[in-house]
Design a protein around this motif. Sequence first.
Motif, PDB file in Angstrom:
ATOM      1  N   ASP A 153       0.837  -1.203   0.000  1.00 45.48           N
ATOM      2  CA  ASP A 153       0.000   0.000   0.000  1.00 45.48           C
ATOM      3  C   ASP A 153       0.871   1.251   0.000  1.00 45.48           C
ATOM      4  O   ASP A 153       0.636   2.199  -0.770  1.00 45.48           O
ATOM      5  CB  ASP A 153      -0.911  -0.013   1.224  1.00 45.48           C
ATOM      6  CG  ASP A 153      -1.893   1.155   1.238  1.00 45.48           C
ATOM      7  OD1 ASP A 153      -2.063   1.810   0.186  1.00 45.48           O
ATOM      8  OD2 ASP A 153      -2.494   1.417   2.297  1.00 45.48           O
ATOM      9  N   GLU A 154       1.901   1.269   0.852  1.00 45.11           N
ATOM     10  CA  GLU A 154       2.783   2.436   0.935  1.00 45.11           C
ATOM     11  C   GLU A 154       3.594   2.607  -0.353  1.00 45.11           C
ATOM     12  O   GLU A 154       3.789   3.727  -0.843  1.00 45.11           O
ATOM     13  CB  GLU A 154       3.729   2.297   2.132  1.00 45.11           C
ATOM     14  CG  GLU A 154       3.021   2.275   3.482  1.00 45.11           C
ATOM     15  CD  GLU A 154       2.157   3.500   3.710  1.00 45.11           C
ATOM     16  OE1 GLU A 154       2.587   4.618   3.327  1.00 45.11           O
ATOM     17  OE2 GLU A 154       1.050   3.363   4.239  1.00 45.11           O
ATOM     18  N   ILE A 155       4.058   1.502  -0.913  1.00 49.55           N
ATOM     19  CA  ILE A 155       4.821   1.565  -2.167  1.00 49.55           C
ATOM     20  C   ILE A 155       3.941   2.093  -3.293  1.00 49.55           C
ATOM     21  O   ILE A 155       4.358   2.943  -4.092  1.00 49.55           O
ATOM     22  CB  ILE A 155       5.398   0.183  -2.519  1.00 49.55           C
ATOM     23  CG1 ILE A 155       6.464  -0.217  -1.489  1.00 49.55           C
ATOM     24  CG2 ILE A 155       5.981   0.170  -3.925  1.00 49.55           C
ATOM     25  CD1 ILE A 155       6.946  -1.642  -1.644  1.00 49.55           C
ATOM     26  N   ASP A 156       2.726   1.579  -3.353  1.00 49.64           N
ATOM     27  CA  ASP A 156       1.807   2.036  -4.399  1.00 49.64           C
ATOM     28  C   ASP A 156       1.464   3.511  -4.232  1.00 49.64           C
ATOM     29  O   ASP A 156       1.370   4.245  -5.229  1.00 49.64           O
ATOM     30  CB  ASP A 156       0.525   1.202  -4.372  1.00 49.64           C
ATOM     31  CG  ASP A 156      -0.528   1.738  -5.324  1.00 49.64           C
ATOM     32  OD1 ASP A 156      -0.316   1.634  -6.552  1.00 49.64           O
ATOM     33  OD2 ASP A 156      -1.540   2.280  -4.842  1.00 49.64           O
ATOM     34  N   ALA A 157       1.276   3.952  -2.987  1.00 47.58           N
ATOM     35  CA  ALA A 157       0.957   5.356  -2.736  1.00 47.58           C
ATOM     36  C   ALA A 157       2.086   6.257  -3.235  1.00 47.58           C
ATOM     37  O   ALA A 157       1.837   7.310  -3.850  1.00 47.58           O
ATOM     38  CB  ALA A 157       0.701   5.588  -1.249  1.00 47.58           C
TER      39      ALA A 157
END
Length: 261
Positions: free
Chosen positions: A218-222
């Motif tokens: 999720d953090e990488i995608d954000a």
Amino acid sequence: MTVIRYQICRAITSLVLALSLAGCAATGANTRAEVPPMHSIDAVKDQRFAEVGDPWEGFNRSMYRFNFYFDKYLFLPVVTGYEFITPTFLQKRISSFYNNIGEVKSLTNSLFQLKGVESATTLGRFVTNSTLGLGGLFDPATSFGLERHDEDFGKTLGYWGVDSGPYLVLPIFGPSSVRDAGGLAVDTGITYGIYTAIDPFGNVNDGFIYDYGIVALDEIDARHQQSFRYYESGYPFEYYMVRFFYHEKREIEAGKPLATE
């Protein structure tokens, strides 16, 4: 301020923010544009971007530099690796999936703000994309005319008249304010509470590994979806400009008019 004027101001601010922070005017790979990093506010005291309350500027600048180094040497290399090994089609599906999960946060805050039409639209988006969109992997709701509304608790507090408070740069998260930092904590708590209640991997051996994997992705995608790069704006006083644009953008999103001369 009339509705038309408000909409024009909002559009202009959004456009300027996008042009300023998206790296479109990049001067090259992440190089420090401010050397030395400290500038006297007296040098720009006649400019609008000097008006934002920033009593913790020393701390905030330290965090801004920390975020630059964290981004350059850790976060962005991870994101670049993710983009290299993940096909573009799959990247889009992952982004769509997490954006769909984010509709829950937007829905709760639309309800907190008593925005009935927006709440119904957001709920319709979530249901449509979760079903016809195969669990959020696709976004048919947009093609159906269901507009996405990005809400958070910081905006909710602003909507109900809570002042933004001093400007604050958070480690990793970046530009914020006392109000928005509190809102982030509330949104995180709500999201964690909902996820814990659902507990999708509760019956799976070493389920915590999957939980951490979902959060990490999720953090990488954000970060993958965010085009901003530190010290690539082309401004000699980037810190002040980012501070100003962030403050103005959030005030407008909270329903407040732009400051006037």
